[in-house]
Structure formats: structure tokens, C-alpha cells
Write a protein that holds these residues in place. Structure first.
Motif, short mmCIF file in Angstrom:
data_model
loop_
_atom_site.label_atom_id
_atom_site.label_comp_id
_atom_site.label_asym_id
_atom_site.label_seq_id
_atom_site.Cartn_x
_atom_site.Cartn_y
_atom_site.Cartn_z
N TRP A 121 0.80 4.14 -2.68
CA TRP A 121 0.37 5.57 -2.51
C TRP A 121 1.78 6.37 -3.07
O TRP A 121 1.42 7.43 -3.40
CB TRP A 121 0.43 5.43 -1.05
N ARG A 180 0.64 -1.19 -0.05
CA ARG A 180 0.06 -0.01 -0.09
C ARG A 180 0.90 1.26 -0.26
O ARG A 180 0.60 2.25 -0.70
CB ARG A 180 -0.86 0.03 1.27
N ARG A 201 -4.47 5.47 -5.98
CA ARG A 201 -5.55 5.34 -5.13
C ARG A 201 -6.33 4.39 -5.24
O ARG A 201 -6.58 3.90 -6.40
CB ARG A 201 -6.26 6.89 -5.09
#
Ligand SMILES: [Zn+2]
Length: 196
Positions: A28, A24, A33
């Protein structure tokens, strides 16, 4: 229905595993997103990226999902773990098919691949978002293991293709205890494997 403490803990661990956090973070930082654990007809991808052809990413624990490199059959509660592995792999195949039938692109990565390089996996995700293929050829996972000797050293393993359960292969090998290693540079406690 209230959950016991251990069920609550299991839930928390399942939702925030370390390989998931690593990926993640890498996504990011590339401006990607996503939604987490979005409900779909094919289960809940760990990470879902919207768009015309949405991408569902699953980060599969090497033990619970039968990684060909790292899966080692436990020598106790043999039947329990045998059934568990078979059920998990069958569900992986089913979920992948269900999502792909609905137009998702399903990208399943092994926990060890994320540990090796979350950046490399994130780069692949970005490429897939721009239309790069998911890769061809079978995606094998171990569905069953039987021992060939009393010492439980020699194993016969059956592997199935994630996208075609009917496609199977088997191999003999010597028990391996190659460990999945989490990177040490990342803060936080040691990796928790996904329990489900
Ligand atoms: Zn692995």
C-alpha cells in the motif's frame, strides 16, 4: 450453516495473518492497489493485483505449506499431520498451475521471507508488476518426512517442485527446530500462523 466459535476464530485468523498485514502495508505504501482473497478458479490468492497479467500472491505459512527451512514434523498425531502436509502441498501445486494456465502470474512467498523483510518482498512485487520474471528454477517445498531412527532425530524429507509435482528430491538431515520469528517492532499480538 452456522460455524462454531473455534471455526469462526480459525476463519478470522486465516484472513488476517500478521505476515499478510505486513506485506499489505508495504504494498500500500508503494501505491500498489489490490484485492484480498479474490475468488478464482485456482483458489483465493491472499493478495490479487489486477491488470493485463494479473498477479496472485500467496503468503504460505512455513509449517502448513512445508517450508524447506522451517518445516518440522510434529511427533504426535503423526498420520494426521502427514496427510495434512501432503494435501496442502498438492493443493498449492494444483492452484498455482490452475492460475498460471489462466494467465495469472503466481508469486508465492514464505511467511518467514515476509517477516525478514516485507519491504524487499513488496519491491519484488513492484518489479514483477513491471514485467520482471518471477524467478526460475525449482521452488521446493517439503511434501513428506519420515524418521530414520526410533528417537525421531534423523529424517528423510521429500521435496517437490511447486510447478512440477513430478520433480522430486529427497534429503537426509537431523531434526531442526529453527523457529520462524516475527519481527518485534510491529504492533499487535504475536504472529498467528495460517490454519487451513
Ligand atoms: Zn520458513
Amino acid at each position: 450453516m452456522s460455524l462454531t466459535r473455534s471455526q469462526q476464530m480459525a476463519r478470522i485468523c486465516a484472513i488476517d495473518t500478521k505476515p499478510e498485514r505486513l506485506l499489505r502495508r508495504a504494498l500500500w505504501s508503494r501505491g500498489v492497489r489490490y484485492r484480498l482473497h479474490a475468488a478464482t478458479s485456482g483458489g483465493r490468492p491472499d493478495i490479487a493485483i489486477g491488470g493485463k497479467c494479473p498477479i496472485g500472491i500467496f503468503i504460505d505459512g512455513c509449517f502448513f505449506h512445508g517450508c524447506p527451512v522451517h518445516y518440522v514434523p510434529p511427533r504426535s498425531r503423526i498420520e494426521f499431520w502427514r496427510d495434512k502436509l501432503a494435501a496442502n502441498v498438492a493443493r498449492d501445486c494444483r492452484q498455482t498451475r490452475a492460475l498460471e494456465d489462466e494467465g495469472w502470474r503466481v508469486f508465492r512467498v514464505w511467511e518467514h521471507e515476509v517477516f525478514e523483510s516485507a519491504d524487499a518482498i513488496a519491491d519484488r512485487v513492484v518489479a514483477i508488476m513491471s514485467g520482471a520474471p518471477l524467478g526460475s528454477g525449482p521452488a521446493w517445498r517439503v511434501a513428506r518426512v519420515e524418521w530414520l531412527d526410533d528417537e525421531r532425530i534423523r529424517e528423510r524429507r521429500w521435496l517437490v517442485d511447486l510447478r512440477d509435482e513430478g520433480r522430486q528430491t529427497s534429503e537426509e538431515r537431523i531434526r531442526s527446530t529453527k523457529k520462524v520469528r516475527a519481527p518485534k517492532t510491529v504492533s499487535g499480538s504475536r504472529a498467528r500462523v495460517r490454519r487451513q
